[in-house]
Structure formats: structure tokens, C-alpha cells
Design a protein around this motif. Structure first.
Motif, PDB file in Angstrom:
ATOM      1  N   LEU A 119     -17.169  -0.992  31.462  1.00 28.18           N
ATOM      2  CA  LEU A 119     -16.295  -2.366  32.161  1.00 28.18           C
ATOM      3  C   LEU A 119     -14.953  -1.517  30.597  1.00 28.18           C
ATOM      4  CD1 LEU A 119     -18.102  -5.680  32.440  1.00 28.18           C
ATOM      5  CD2 LEU A 119     -17.111  -4.218  33.814  1.00 28.18           C
ATOM      6  N   VAL A 120     -14.156  -1.790  31.156  1.00 31.64           N
ATOM      7  CA  VAL A 120     -12.876  -1.265  30.245  1.00 31.64           C
ATOM      8  C   VAL A 120     -11.716  -2.653  30.372  1.00 31.64           C
ATOM      9  CG1 VAL A 120     -12.927   0.963  29.458  1.00 31.64           C
ATOM     10  CG2 VAL A 120     -11.605  -0.463  31.650  1.00 31.64           C
ATOM     11  N   GLY A 121     -10.707  -2.689  29.773  1.00 31.49           N
ATOM     12  CA  GLY A 121      -9.423  -3.938  29.668  1.00 31.49           C
ATOM     13  C   GLY A 121      -7.884  -3.582  30.310  1.00 31.49           C
ATOM     14  N   ASP A 122      -7.634  -3.843  30.401  1.00 28.69           N
ATOM     15  CA  ASP A 122      -5.787  -3.630  31.155  1.00 28.69           C
ATOM     16  C   ASP A 122      -5.647  -3.638  29.888  1.00 28.69           C
ATOM     17  OD1 ASP A 122      -3.925  -2.478  32.667  1.00 28.69           O
ATOM     18  OD2 ASP A 122      -3.757  -4.412  33.387  1.00 28.69           O
ATOM     19  N   ALA A 164      -4.329   0.284  26.455  1.00 31.15           N
ATOM     20  CA  ALA A 164      -3.459   1.826  25.824  1.00 31.15           C
ATOM     21  C   ALA A 164      -5.327   2.137  25.694  1.00 31.15           C
ATOM     22  CB  ALA A 164      -3.341   1.630  24.740  1.00 31.15           C
ATOM     23  N   ALA A 165      -6.570   1.409  25.576  1.00 32.45           N
ATOM     24  CA  ALA A 165      -7.939   1.777  24.656  1.00 32.45           C
ATOM     25  C   ALA A 165      -8.353   2.314  25.672  1.00 32.45           C
ATOM     26  CB  ALA A 165      -8.382   0.839  23.876  1.00 32.45           C
ATOM     27  N   ALA A 166      -8.292   1.464  27.286  1.00 25.99           N
ATOM     28  CA  ALA A 166      -8.693   2.337  28.022  1.00 25.99           C
ATOM     29  C   ALA A 166      -8.076   3.380  28.623  1.00 25.99           C
ATOM     30  CB  ALA A 166      -8.737   0.972  29.354  1.00 25.99           C
ATOM     31  N   GLU A 167      -6.831   3.592  29.005  1.00 25.95           N
ATOM     32  CA  GLU A 167      -6.280   5.133  28.643  1.00 25.95           C
ATOM     33  C   GLU A 167      -6.697   5.900  27.781  1.00 25.95           C
ATOM     34  OE1 GLU A 167      -2.125   4.456  29.055  1.00 25.95           O
ATOM     35  OE2 GLU A 167      -2.042   3.097  30.555  1.00 25.95           O
ATOM     36  N   ARG A 168      -7.016   5.734  26.596  1.00 23.28           N
ATOM     37  CA  ARG A 168      -7.617   6.929  25.436  1.00 23.28           C
ATOM     38  C   ARG A 168      -9.017   6.507  25.651  1.00 23.28           C
ATOM     39  NH1 ARG A 168      -5.406   3.369  20.474  1.00 23.28           N
ATOM     40  NH2 ARG A 168      -5.963   5.002  19.027  1.00 23.28           N
ATOM     41  N   LEU A 169      -9.747   5.886  25.537  1.00 17.32           N
ATOM     42  CA  LEU A 169     -10.733   6.099  26.104  1.00 17.32           C
ATOM     43  C   LEU A 169     -11.291   7.037  27.725  1.00 17.32           C
ATOM     44  CD1 LEU A 169     -13.676   5.566  25.618  1.00 17.32           C
ATOM     45  CD2 LEU A 169     -13.933   3.650  27.097  1.00 17.32           C
ATOM     46  N   SER A 170     -10.537   6.817  28.549  1.00 14.33           N
ATOM     47  CA  SER A 170     -10.586   7.657  30.173  1.00 14.33           C
ATOM     48  C   SER A 170     -10.022   9.470  29.827  1.00 14.33           C
ATOM     49  CB  SER A 170      -9.852   7.338  30.910  1.00 14.33           C
ATOM     50  OG  SER A 170     -10.354   6.257  31.465  1.00 14.33           O
ATOM     51  N   GLN A 171      -8.774   9.520  28.895  1.00 14.09           N
ATOM     52  CA  GLN A 171      -8.747  10.727  28.610  1.00 14.09           C
ATOM     53  C   GLN A 171     -10.188  11.636  28.067  1.00 14.09           C
ATOM     54  OE1 GLN A 171      -4.970  10.354  26.006  1.00 14.09           O
ATOM     55  NE2 GLN A 171      -3.954   9.076  27.851  1.00 14.09           N
ATOM     56  N   GLU A 172     -10.912  10.737  26.782  1.00 13.65           N
ATOM     57  CA  GLU A 172     -11.340  11.445  25.594  1.00 13.65           C
ATOM     58  C   GLU A 172     -12.892  12.029  26.722  1.00 13.65           C
ATOM     59  OE1 GLU A 172     -11.301  12.162  22.886  1.00 13.65           O
ATOM     60  OE2 GLU A 172      -9.117  11.729  22.865  1.00 13.65           O
ATOM     61  N   LEU A 173     -13.486  10.565  27.457  1.00 17.33           N
ATOM     62  CA  LEU A 173     -13.914  11.431  28.682  1.00 17.33           C
ATOM     63  C   LEU A 173     -13.835  12.164  29.448  1.00 17.33           C
ATOM     64  CD1 LEU A 173     -15.058   7.704  29.847  1.00 17.33           C
ATOM     65  CD2 LEU A 173     -16.665   9.240  28.604  1.00 17.33           C
ATOM     66  N   GLU A 174     -12.953  12.534  29.670  1.00 17.47           N
ATOM     67  CA  GLU A 174     -12.356  13.414  30.795  1.00 17.47           C
ATOM     68  C   GLU A 174     -12.370  15.036  30.003  1.00 17.47           C
ATOM     69  OE1 GLU A 174     -11.832  13.464  33.738  1.00 17.47           O
ATOM     70  OE2 GLU A 174     -11.815  11.787  34.061  1.00 17.47           O
ATOM     71  N   LEU A 175     -11.646  14.939  28.801  1.00 17.99           N
ATOM     72  CA  LEU A 175     -12.181  15.937  28.181  1.00 17.99           C
ATOM     73  C   LEU A 175     -14.090  16.321  27.663  1.00 17.99           C
ATOM     74  CD1 LEU A 175      -9.438  15.252  25.400  1.00 17.99           C
ATOM     75  CD2 LEU A 175      -9.279  17.173  26.879  1.00 17.99           C
ATOM     76  N   VAL A 218     -11.817  -2.269  36.187  1.00 13.63           N
ATOM     77  CA  VAL A 218     -11.506  -2.957  34.541  1.00 13.63           C
ATOM     78  C   VAL A 218     -11.260  -4.672  35.079  1.00 13.63           C
ATOM     79  CG1 VAL A 218      -9.094  -3.913  34.174  1.00 13.63           C
ATOM     80  CG2 VAL A 218      -9.282  -0.531  35.111  1.00 13.63           C
ATOM     81  N   ASP A 219     -11.685  -4.755  33.824  1.00 20.50           N
ATOM     82  CA  ASP A 219     -11.972  -6.320  34.092  1.00 20.50           C
ATOM     83  C   ASP A 219     -10.854  -7.123  32.963  1.00 20.50           C
ATOM     84  OD1 ASP A 219     -12.702  -9.151  33.589  1.00 20.50           O
ATOM     85  OD2 ASP A 219     -14.566  -8.976  32.896  1.00 20.50           O
ATOM     86  N   PRO A 270     -10.668  -7.410  26.292  1.00 24.65           N
ATOM     87  CA  PRO A 270     -10.049  -6.065  25.576  1.00 24.65           C
ATOM     88  C   PRO A 270     -11.222  -5.067  26.233  1.00 24.65           C
ATOM     89  CG  PRO A 270     -11.426  -7.408  23.730  1.00 24.65           C
ATOM     90  CD  PRO A 270     -11.747  -7.828  25.352  1.00 24.65           C
ATOM     91  N   THR A 271     -10.604  -3.716  25.776  1.00 30.58           N
ATOM     92  CA  THR A 271     -11.546  -2.492  26.215  1.00 30.58           C
ATOM     93  C   THR A 271     -12.393  -2.343  24.411  1.00 30.58           C
ATOM     94  OG1 THR A 271     -10.052  -1.296  27.466  1.00 30.58           O
ATOM     95  CG2 THR A 271     -11.634   0.074  25.623  1.00 30.58           C
ATOM     96  N   THR A 272     -13.031  -2.584  24.793  1.00 26.49           N
ATOM     97  CA  THR A 272     -14.109  -2.515  23.360  1.00 26.49           C
ATOM     98  C   THR A 272     -13.887  -1.203  22.449  1.00 26.49           C
ATOM     99  OG1 THR A 272     -15.625  -3.493  23.667  1.00 26.49           O
ATOM    100  CG2 THR A 272     -16.278  -2.227  21.762  1.00 26.49           C
ATOM    101  N   LEU A 273     -13.110  -0.843  21.420  1.00 27.21           N
ATOM    102  CA  LEU A 273     -12.201  -0.502  20.221  1.00 27.21           C
ATOM    103  C   LEU A 273     -12.654  -0.454  18.536  1.00 27.21           C
ATOM    104  CD1 LEU A 273     -10.464   1.749  19.524  1.00 27.21           C
ATOM    105  CD2 LEU A 273      -8.489  -0.048  19.783  1.00 27.21           C
ATOM    106  N   LYS A 274     -13.876  -0.631  18.349  1.00 29.19           N
ATOM    107  CA  LYS A 274     -13.776   0.079  16.556  1.00 29.19           C
ATOM    108  C   LYS A 274     -12.967   0.914  16.081  1.00 29.19           C
ATOM    109  CE  LYS A 274     -18.332  -1.525  18.189  1.00 29.19           C
ATOM    110  NZ  LYS A 274     -18.714  -2.734  17.559  1.00 29.19           N
ATOM    111  N   SER A 275     -12.727   0.856  15.286  1.00 32.90           N
ATOM    112  CA  SER A 275     -11.386   1.240  14.254  1.00 32.90           C
ATOM    113  C   SER A 275     -11.965   1.477  12.794  1.00 32.90           C
ATOM    114  CB  SER A 275     -10.258   0.945  13.929  1.00 32.90           C
ATOM    115  OG  SER A 275      -9.920   0.049  15.385  1.00 32.90           O
ATOM    116  N   ARG A 276     -12.017   2.081  12.322  1.00 38.42           N
ATOM    117  CA  ARG A 276     -12.417   2.411  11.319  1.00 38.42           C
ATOM    118  C   ARG A 276     -11.976   3.287  10.340  1.00 38.42           C
ATOM    119  NH1 ARG A 276     -16.479   3.708  14.907  1.00 38.42           N
ATOM    120  NH2 ARG A 276     -18.510   1.960  14.923  1.00 38.42           N
ATOM    121  N   VAL A 277     -11.858   3.018   8.554  1.00 37.49           N
ATOM    122  CA  VAL A 277     -10.695   3.173   8.131  1.00 37.49           C
ATOM    123  C   VAL A 277     -11.801   4.032   6.703  1.00 37.49           C
ATOM    124  CG1 VAL A 277      -9.318   3.485   5.878  1.00 37.49           C
ATOM    125  CG2 VAL A 277      -9.050   2.028   8.203  1.00 37.49           C
TER     126      VAL A 277
END
Length: 227
Positions: A77-80, A82-93, A103-104, A108-115
């Protein structure tokens, strides 16, 4: 002999078709350096030098299968957003088709941001929902599994407790796998371990296994008792 056996098994990976069902996520990294403390609060000021993205959760499992030469199909599951679009791109790569992402719009698409500053992990921001998937969404997931399972040698359930894997979904998916005599492997969360009775293999880490068995692991004898 063990090395030769492993090499032979690795050579067979390209013929293995794995259907992964689970919680997908996107891991975002901001890399930088720290040279001062903020005058506004006692926290480090990170000068960001670069950023990177990696697929996470069940998406990382699919990417690993692909990297080992296997054929990975992914349902999650992903949200509708930008993170879903980026996840799709990374999967294809990573060599994994993204057309199994459902799409649910309620999450939101689960996004974990690390600094990260140098080698120090400074902070992590999680954007996610662990609300159980609705019946409508669950029905779409089950329909996707039903469609793709005949082409799979193995069903792999990757559970990160983000709302997709639950009693209803597991019951329906395992019924489909039993009918098709498909091997089932599970990476479970402790609270869902009892759902997977009868699967081919369950692979908790030792902390999860100890928690599920309610036995502290202090050595090999304890680990065997837990098993």
C-alpha cells in the motif's frame, strides 16, 4: 562442501519467483556535517551536503530478491503522494515492477527521513499510518494476490505492523496459498505471530522470537527453547 552447496543454490535463484506482500516504505537520508550548536535550542545545526533514497520494508525485500537474481513481484500500500511516486521510481531502478503498489488515499506513503552528520545518526522523522487497511483496500490486495500467486514459487509476507498485515488479510492470503500449494515464508511482528500457524517458515529475529515465547535469550540453550 557447504560453500559448493551454497554456490549451487545461488545459481538457482534466477528461476525462483517470489511474490512479496507487505508494508512498503521509502527511506530518505540527508547527509551533512555539524560545526555548531543552534542559538535557538541546544541542538546541532546540520549543513546538508547530499540526499539519497532507498526502498524500505517489504520494498527492500523485493529489491534484495531482485539483486540476488530472483524474480520479485511486490504488492503493498502507498498513499496518493509524492513519496509514492519516488518509491515507484526507486523500485523500477532496483529491477522490481511497481504496478503492484495499491493506492490508499486515506493514508500517506510510509516515509522515514534520517539526518546523518558524519557517522552520527542525528534524528529520524516518520510519516506513516498504522491504521488497519479498510475492507475495500484489503479486497483489492487479496485480488492482486489471487491474480499473481499462480506465477509464484514462494509467497513471502513482510510484516512491519503498518496496517496491511492483519487477521483478515492473512486468513484469505494463506487460504489462497494452501489451495495452490505455494510455499509461504513470513517475516512477522510479534503481535501477529499467532496468525501464521501452518506456514512453511517463520523468520523472526532473536529479540522477536524471545518476546513471542516470553523466554529471555542468554545463550544457545535459551534460543533452542524459544524455537
Amino acid at each position: 562442501m557447504l560453500r559448493q552447496s551454497l554456490i549451487r543454490r545461488l545459481a538457482r535463484f534466477s528461476r525462483c519467483r517470489v511474490l512479496i506482500v507487505g508494508d512498503v516504505m521509502l527511506d530518505e537520508y540527508m547527509w551533512g556535517t555539524v560545526s555548531r550548536i543552534s542559538p535557538e535550542a541546544p541542538v546541532p545545526v546540520v549543513a546538508v551536503r547530499s540526499e539519497s533514497l532507498k526502498v524500505g520494508g517489504a520494498a527492500n525485500v523485493a529489491a534484495n530478491v531482485s539483486a540476488l537474481g530472483g524474480q520479485a513481484a511486490l504488492i503493498g500500500l502507498v498513499g496518493d503522494d509524492a513519496a509514492a511516486e519516488r518509491l515507484s521510481q526507486e523500485l523500477e531502478l532496483a529491477g522490481v515492477r511497481s504496478d503492484g503498489l495499491i493506492v490508499d488515499r486515506t493514508r500517506p506513503t510510509t516515509l522515514k527521513s534520517r539526518v546523518v552528520a558524519g557517522s552520527q545518526h542525528v534524528v529520524r522523522f516518520d510519516r506513516e499510518s498504522d491504521a488497519p487497511a479498510s475492507r475495500v483496500i484489503r479486497a483489492r490486495v487479496v485480488a492482486a494476490v489471487r491474480e499473481r500467486l499462480p506465477e509464484a514459487d514462494v509467497l513471502l509476507v513482510s510484516d512491519y505492523a503498518k496496517g496491511l498485515v492483519g487477521p483478515g488479510l492473512v486468513r484469505e492470503v494463506l487460504t489462497l496459498a494452501a489451495r495452490s500449494r505455494t510455499l509461504v515464508a513470513v517475516d512477522p511482528k510479534v503481535q501477529h505471530l499467532q496468525l501464521f500457524k501452518g506456514v512453511t517458515v517463520v523468520a523472526p529475529n532473536h529479540h522477536e522470537a524471545a518476546a513471542a515465547a516470553r523466554i529471555p535469550v542468554r545463550g544457545e540453550a535459551d534460543l533452542i527453547r524459544v524455537g
